[in-house]
Design an enzyme around this catalytic site. Structure first.
Site, PDB file in Angstrom:
ATOM      1  CG  MET A  37     -37.113  27.720  61.348  1.00 45.27           C
ATOM      2  SD  MET A  37     -38.367  29.008  61.100  1.00 45.27           S
ATOM      3  CE  MET A  37     -38.913  28.652  59.431  1.00 45.27           C
ATOM      4  CD  GLU A  38     -40.992  23.655  66.297  1.00 43.44           C
ATOM      5  OE1 GLU A  38     -40.424  22.920  67.136  1.00 43.44           O
ATOM      6  OE2 GLU A  38     -41.928  24.438  66.572  1.00 43.44           O
ATOM      7  CG  ASN A  39     -41.514  25.176  59.542  1.00 41.85           C
ATOM      8  OD1 ASN A  39     -40.306  25.154  59.327  1.00 41.85           O
ATOM      9  ND2 ASN A  39     -42.256  26.253  59.319  1.00 41.85           N
TER      10      ASN A  39
END
Length: 835
Positions: A322-324
């Protein structure tokens, strides 16, 4: 005796031992939580559970288009399952539905769990197996307590065809290692994707309309149970935190306090579970409760607490970063779902009395006093009421037909004004005072209150306009003699018929012409009204004459067998008309049998293609050749006379465009829909242009620049709401018809289009503007402020002649979701009547 006793004890001991060792999904299914489970493995696991536990019972309620089973599983205590039918009947009787109250059994709360309405949101079905196991696990004492007062109806996969399409693809392209990087092919699903069913319909938009077999079979069972809670389990973009109730605005005004309150209870209860695990989530965002055909709203309008659960996962494959920076796996996704779903069951069990009271009050109060402004809806007699009656019957909404005449006044859907009108025999009447009161009002209430314009879906669906029938909403309850059905007298076909006449006024007309063409029978269509004795043939009316079909054996029987499904057909005994429109005149045009090519593949909107495919394959049962756009160069276009271009982006080369141009010039017909019309925009020889003149273009460009200049002074916070002022998420827009042209035949005096895009073109020059939006048009639903005036005097459906062929431009999709009945007739006009 001792041996028998010992054997019995041993058998009981073995049985209890088996129950105590009930296998969880990981023990039964290889790679559970690491790879998608095949649908047959899902069925195998649930069959195993039903064999091993006395607390689960299976019911097959249907099959899909691809012949996969549709199953639900009843989970409760053995005692409750033994009384299942009594519990069901008592539940229905408690809200005034036709069921006899059975022997006294304690009231139970009924919780229906639906998984995987979208096939590629597969963590839903994966989690369904964990949910079932936890509810049945002999060592789960907490779950046993829930089930004492609860009947769980679990549907592990609403959309087996889409689930299997996605699952087979993911299995085929998967290696031994996961690839969490964004650019691996398992994160780039191929066309058409697994989200949709066989015909590429979104089943989560089909609850009320029931155009698809999965929906119709499921909702028939749903209405036999009428649960108090319905949970719709979904996935969304993999970067999104988990969503659970409360739902977002807009919330329909008919939603009761007890339904909102339980949303809040769920929000608190699920958040506590997620907080303990440090799982991220959100509530009250995006997913509203307004459009009536969702898996959360349809149950809501039937008195249940309908709710959506959404896990981030679409495009995640087996694992994705994910983007995190964190990775999300199948195991993560199904764990989140299982936790939320089990909390729904737990919360419902603990709120049993509150939910049962709210559910029953919902139904009884609606019968005492209508929730909306109107108590009665009157639809004027029209052949399209055949399909209206079918839809109402599927939803178990009661209706009758007028059996007398009376004067009344009410809100006129077509003009949005209060008017006096005459009720006449065979008009269809729907009363708010009925068991399905709220659902009926939601579907027919003309002025839905949209308390927040940031809606997730279409914002208007007024059914009289969708079906193309004149309708009135009346505030009072009408006292008029009614009947349950319209009787039609059988027709006696004489031994010799000059010609048969089939009125062109609903989808059955198109079905008849489809079958006539496939039988090789020649048909004609009337361009203007023609009178033959007491028979009046309206424009579009179909004529099948003996003279056109001299080789048809047993003409009367052959044709009669095909057209008998159209109860309003008739026959004439002479070709001589009383108004100079004889059968042999230019008024009756010989129709070509369409030879259809339709393109599919990358760049084409799956659902829009699916709507066209379903219309051809199911609605009118007409043959079509479907070719991938990548193979277009291999097609010999002259083998076809009709090309359907569904909404999408077509990356044709200049040579391919010239190939199409030449084919049209030599007699080909193109039906170009929505963004597909851009292939012809501002091209030499075609009439399609955004602006009627250079001055109009300059004026529009200046207005756009002025808007951009003003935006410089606005705060960022309101940007999302400002942007919707230039959008139409889905509204009903009035169109003026050129009733002299075949594209408009049978549609009535006005066509109301369901517009779900911002596309607008000035009325075309050197073309037939068959349907256009007039100045000061009537509309229903949300239309953005910035676009409202732009739609004045813009074209919606037009026909462009080029040589011997035509291009039909459809700015809106008349087949949208398969429920816009008058749109089905409009598309039929384009296919059969426009030569």
């Amino acid at each position: 005796m001792n041996k028998i006793f010992c054997a019995a004890v041993l058998l009981i001991t073995v049985s209890f031992s088996a129950l105590a060792q009930l296998k969880n999904p990981s023990e039964f299914i290889p790679n559970y939580g690491k790879q998608i489970t095949y649908y047959h493995q899902v069925e195998d696991y649930f069959n195993y559970l039903t064999e091993q536990s006395q607390s689960i019972k299976k019911q097959k309620y249907g099959v899909t288009n691809e012949q996969r089973n549709l199953n639900v599983y009843y989970i409760s205590t053995p005692e409750n399952l033994a009384n299942l039918e009594q519990i069901r009947n008592n539940n229905l009787a408690s809200i005034g539905l036709p069921a006899s109250k059975s022997a006294a059994v304690e009231d139970k709360i009924i919780v229906w769990l639906s998984f995987n309405v979208h096939g590629n949101e597969f963590a839903g079905t994966e989690s369904a197996m964990t949910v079932a196991y936890e509810l049945l696990n002999p060592s789960n004492e907490t779950a046993k307590q829930w089930l004492k007062n609860t009947i769980v109806i679990l549907d592990p996969c609403i959309n087996p065809d889409g689930y299997s399409r996605y699952g087979n693809w993911l299995r085929e392209i998967s290696g031994k290692k996961t690839h969490p990087g964004l650019y691996d092919r398992e994160h780039m699903e191929v066309w058409p994707g697994g989200r949709y069913n066989h015909y590429l319909f979104d089943l989560n938009r089909d609850w009320a309309w029931q155009t698809q077999v999965e929906s119709a079979q499921r909702i028939k069972l749903y209405n036999q149970w009428m649960p108090q809670v319905h949970t719709d389990v979904h996935e969304m973009s993999y970067n999104s935190p988990y969503f659970f109730p409360p739902a977002a605005e807009p919330l329909h005004e008919f939603i009761e306090k007890y339904q909102r309150d339980f949303h809040n209870v769920l929000g608190k209860n699920i958040s506590q579970k997620f907080d303990k695990q440090n799982w991220m989530y959100n509530t009250r965002e995006r997913f509203d409760l307004f459009y009536p055909s969702y898996g959360d709203t349809y149950p809501t309008y039937n008195g249940a607490v309908g709710l959506t659960l959404e896990q981030g996962g679409i495009g995640a494959g087996r694992e994705v970063t994910m983007e995190n920076g964190a990775n999300v796996t199948i195991k993560d996704r199904l764990a989140h779902h299982a936790t939320a779903v089990l909390t729904v069951v737990e919360s419902a069990a603990s709120q049993k009395e509150v939910l049962l009271k709210g559910f029953r009050d919902f139904h009884s109060n609606a019968r005492i006093k209508a929730k909306g402004v109107y108590n009665t809806y009157v639809l004027k007699n029209n052949p399209k009421l055949v399909q209206m009656a079918e839809m109402l019957t599927k939803n178990e909404i009661e209706f009758t037909y007028a059996d007398a005449s009376a004067s009344a006044s009410g809100f006129h859907y077509q003009t949005k004004k209060n008017e006096s009108f005459k009720i006449e025999p065979n008009d269809l009447i729907i009363k708010a005072d009925q068991p399905r009161s709220v659902l009926a009002q939601v579907l027919f209430e003309p002025n839905q209150k949209l308390n927040d314009s940031l809606s997730y879906d279409i914002t208007a669906w007024a059914l009289p306009l969708a079906y193309g029938v004149e309708g009135f909403a009346v505030k009072n309850t009408l006292q008029i003699k009614t009947k349950s059905k319209i009787e039609t007298a059988p027709k006696n076909i004489p031994a010799s018929v000059y010609a048969f006449y089939v009125p062109w006024n609903n989808r059955i007309s198109a079905q008849v012409v489809s079958q006539l063409h496939q039988a090789g029978i020649k048909v004609r269509s009337a361009m203007k009204k023609a009178v033959f004795g007491d028979i009046t043939i309206e424009p579009g009316g179909i004529i099948i004459s003996r003279a056109d079909n001299p080789k048809t054996a047993d003409f009367e029987k052959t044709v009669g067998d095909i057209i008998k499904v159209k109860s309003d057909y008739s026959f004439i005994t002479t070709g001589f008309s009383t108004n100079s429109k004889d059968i042999g005149s230019e008024n009756f045009v010989l129709l070509k049998a369409p030879k259809i090519l339709m393109l599919s593949g990358k760049g084409i909107a799956s659902t829009e293609f699916g709507a066209n495919w379903f219309y051809l394959d199911e609605t009118i049962s007409y043959p079509v050749s479907i070719v991938e756009t990548a193979n277009f160069n291999r097609v010999k276009l002259y083998n076809y006379n009709t090309l359907i271009l569904s909404d999408g982006s077509y990356d044709f080369s200049e040579d391919q465009k010239k190939k199409i141009d030449e084919w049209i010039k030599n007699g080909g017909k193109v039906i170009a829909m929505s963004s597909a019309i851009s292939l012809f925009q501002d091209r030499e020889g075609y009439a399609l242009s955004l602006f009627a003149s250079k001055e109009d273009k300059e004026k529009s460009e200046k207005e756009e620049k002025d808007i951009e200049l003003k935006k410089r002074f606005l705060d960022y916070e309101g940007v999302e709401r400002r942007e919707i002022s230039g959008t139409i998420p889905g509204a009903i827009i009035e169109n003026k018809l050129d009733k002299t042209y075949p594209l408009a035949f049978g549609l009535g005096n006005t066509y109301f289009s369901l517009k779900s895009n911002e596309r607008s073109f000035s009325l075309l020059k050197s073309a037939v503007n068959a349907a256009y939006i007039p100045k000061g048009y009537v509309s229903y639903g949300f239309v953005g402020h910035d676009i409202k005036n732009k739609l004045n005097e813009t074209v919606s459906f037009a026909v462009d002649k080029k040589g011997d062929g035509v291009v039909i431009y459809m700015m809106d999709n008349p087949l949208f979701r398969g429920f816009w009945e008058n749109g089905i007739l409009l598309f039929s006009n384009s296919l059969f009547l426009v030569n």
